[in-house]
Design a protein around this motif. Sequence first.
Motif, PDB file in Angstrom:
ATOM      1  N   GLN A   1      -2.610   9.783  40.497  1.00  0.00           N
ATOM      2  CA  GLN A   1      -2.444  10.586  39.175  1.00  0.00           C
ATOM      3  C   GLN A   1      -1.660  11.645  39.109  1.00  0.00           C
ATOM      4  O   GLN A   1      -0.524  11.698  38.478  1.00  0.00           O
ATOM      5  N   LEU A   2      -1.533  12.584  40.482  1.00  0.00           N
ATOM      6  CA  LEU A   2      -0.720  13.659  40.440  1.00  0.00           C
ATOM      7  C   LEU A   2       0.877  13.155  40.879  1.00  0.00           C
ATOM      8  O   LEU A   2       1.791  13.768  40.515  1.00  0.00           O
TER       9      LEU A   2
ATOM     10  N   VAL B   1       2.302  11.846  37.306  1.00  0.00           N
ATOM     11  CA  VAL B   1       2.580  12.948  36.676  1.00  0.00           C
ATOM     12  C   VAL B   1       3.585  13.884  37.157  1.00  0.00           C
ATOM     13  O   VAL B   1       4.639  14.406  36.470  1.00  0.00           O
TER      14      VAL B   1
ATOM     15  N   ALA C   1       7.102  12.660  35.902  1.00  0.00           N
ATOM     16  CA  ALA C   1       7.382  12.921  34.736  1.00  0.00           C
ATOM     17  C   ALA C   1       7.642  14.510  34.261  1.00  0.00           C
ATOM     18  O   ALA C   1       8.630  14.676  33.284  1.00  0.00           O
ATOM     19  N   LYS C   2       7.158  15.271  35.444  1.00  0.00           N
ATOM     20  CA  LYS C   2       7.637  16.594  35.113  1.00  0.00           C
ATOM     21  C   LYS C   2       8.851  17.000  35.707  1.00  0.00           C
ATOM     22  O   LYS C   2       9.620  17.780  35.438  1.00  0.00           O
TER      23      LYS C   2
ATOM     24  N   PHE D   1       8.505  11.665  27.576  1.00  0.00           N
ATOM     25  CA  PHE D   1       7.153  11.925  27.542  1.00  0.00           C
ATOM     26  C   PHE D   1       6.528  12.974  26.258  1.00  0.00           C
ATOM     27  O   PHE D   1       5.801  12.852  25.793  1.00  0.00           O
TER      28      PHE D   1
ATOM     29  N   ASN E   1       4.598  11.978  23.119  1.00  0.00           N
ATOM     30  CA  ASN E   1       3.565  12.820  22.706  1.00  0.00           C
ATOM     31  C   ASN E   1       3.653  13.234  21.291  1.00  0.00           C
ATOM     32  O   ASN E   1       2.749  13.537  20.705  1.00  0.00           O
TER      33      ASN E   1
ATOM     34  N   LEU F   1      -1.437  10.713  25.739  1.00  0.00           N
ATOM     35  CA  LEU F   1      -1.299  11.023  26.886  1.00  0.00           C
ATOM     36  C   LEU F   1      -2.078  12.108  27.513  1.00  0.00           C
ATOM     37  O   LEU F   1      -2.501  13.146  26.936  1.00  0.00           O
TER      38      LEU F   1
ATOM     39  N   ASP G   1      -3.099  13.935  31.421  1.00  0.00           N
ATOM     40  CA  ASP G   1      -2.861  14.172  32.903  1.00  0.00           C
ATOM     41  C   ASP G   1      -4.232  14.109  33.629  1.00  0.00           C
ATOM     42  O   ASP G   1      -4.042  13.716  34.743  1.00  0.00           O
ATOM     43  N   THR G   2      -5.298  14.344  33.185  1.00  0.00           N
ATOM     44  CA  THR G   2      -6.411  14.063  34.001  1.00  0.00           C
ATOM     45  C   THR G   2      -7.317  12.644  33.404  1.00  0.00           C
ATOM     46  O   THR G   2      -8.186  12.574  34.069  1.00  0.00           O
TER      47      THR G   2
ATOM     48  N   TRP H   1      -6.980   8.884  33.924  1.00  0.00           N
ATOM     49  CA  TRP H   1      -6.329   7.845  34.813  1.00  0.00           C
ATOM     50  C   TRP H   1      -5.901   6.740  33.850  1.00  0.00           C
ATOM     51  O   TRP H   1      -6.837   6.135  33.055  1.00  0.00           O
TER      52      TRP H   1
ATOM     53  N   TYR I   1      -1.314   7.128  30.747  1.00  0.00           N
ATOM     54  CA  TYR I   1       0.208   7.068  30.481  1.00  0.00           C
ATOM     55  C   TYR I   1       0.560   5.642  30.316  1.00  0.00           C
ATOM     56  O   TYR I   1       1.248   5.042  29.385  1.00  0.00           O
TER      57      TYR I   1
END
Length: 484
Positions: A90-91, A94, A97-98, A107, A111, A151, A153-154, A156, A159
Amino acid sequence: MAIVLRYVNDQGLVMERFLGTTHMANTKALTLKGEIETMLSKHGLSMSRIRGQGYDGASNMKGQINGLKSLILAENSSAYYIHCFAHQLQLALVAVAKNHPEVGDFFKIVNSVMNLIGASCKRSEFIRDAQAANERETGRGLNQEMALKRLGDTRWGSYYGALINLDSMFSDIIDVLDTIQNDPTSETDTAIDAWRMSITLQDFNFVFILKLTIEVLAITNELSLALQRKDQDIVNAMKLVRVSKTRLQEMRDNGWESLLDDVVSSCTKDSIHIPIMHDVYVLPGRSRRKAPDITNLHHFQVELFYTVVDMQLQELNNRFDEVNTRLLTCMTCFSPESEFAAFDLEKLMCLTRFYPAEFGSIHDTIIRQQFIGYHRDVTADERFARLKGIDKLSSVMVETKVHQSYPSVYLLLKLVLTLPVATTSVERAFSALSYIKNKLRSRIGDQFANDCLVGYIERDLLTNVDNECILHFFQNMKTRRGCL
């Protein structure tokens, strides 16, 4: 933080039992360690019996100096830490995306669309009406109502699920945005936001990133779902990670043409302008005089397609660097697949040295001979043929009594099985707290909450407890006026 005990029972099956919860994850590691010790002592266990620990990468958990991992390792060097594979995946998703500016902006737009449409019941009703109208016109997807997902981040797979729904409902979303901006009851700012989002979504660049991101997430989504299984073992998890990396590399080498065709087809269906790939690319918001001298083909293929896939591959390699360590590499030698083709005597002997408390007093010659005899027995026995996963190997060894002939081999196998590659059981146990500590019981105490959680999570055990035993237990707790 939820504490789940992972062990191998007498039948060779990997079991997980919920012990209780500690304070929130931002608590100091020393406090968490004390609470874990207290919890273990209630079940007749101690820190010295721990052979594996797994949780997320928060600083108070994974910290090299004062993290919970380091405090436990200082007391017990055989309690090896494995960062949860599902969290690492997952990290990695993400991080792309960042770190990529266009994907990050994509994203943010998604959102914003989710927030705008889902902000009121009235706009959600617009979506349902638009879906129903399109279903009547096309005759497809009847009674298959979809909803926009937010969406997280935590969470699973959030996204992937959100983008799949966005892609399926793309035409409906455009219709709803047009409805919002033309609705006389809409506020001015809301109408302007809807107008801006409608223009942004009906752009080739947005559709391209949408399709590209879905393709990347589709490959890693299978790995994410597999890592959330309770019976996941390290050998299978490592194989799944390698498969995902291979599929991403194949996508990079051979996936450009099919992706572009898919994007062009979607844009044609929704009447979105398709740029000529050999024309000069003009970045939106910049004048042509300051635009970089590149073509549209170079921008979409090199700056987006290749860059995003390469970033994803790099993140997976960086996040899953633990799969290259000696500990996890040696564990693959237990894999029963292809008639124990991965068996390597020297690596398994090396693996025993990671557990001096169990094998330090046994001579290497004895252990080596047990491994040689074990390998000959299991490869010649049809009952061990076509096994998948080391968890199945453990249970079959018990069924066939092989574990009694080679106790050192079976002990090492059990130690391997106790290492957690995924903390999904922990996540599910902690999520269950929302059902126990709800609005009606918001001031419930820690001990009572733990007792309720044990009963809620370990329902399979409580079904075997007779009601008369429970009544008898409470009757004997203290003197009562009457009989229960």
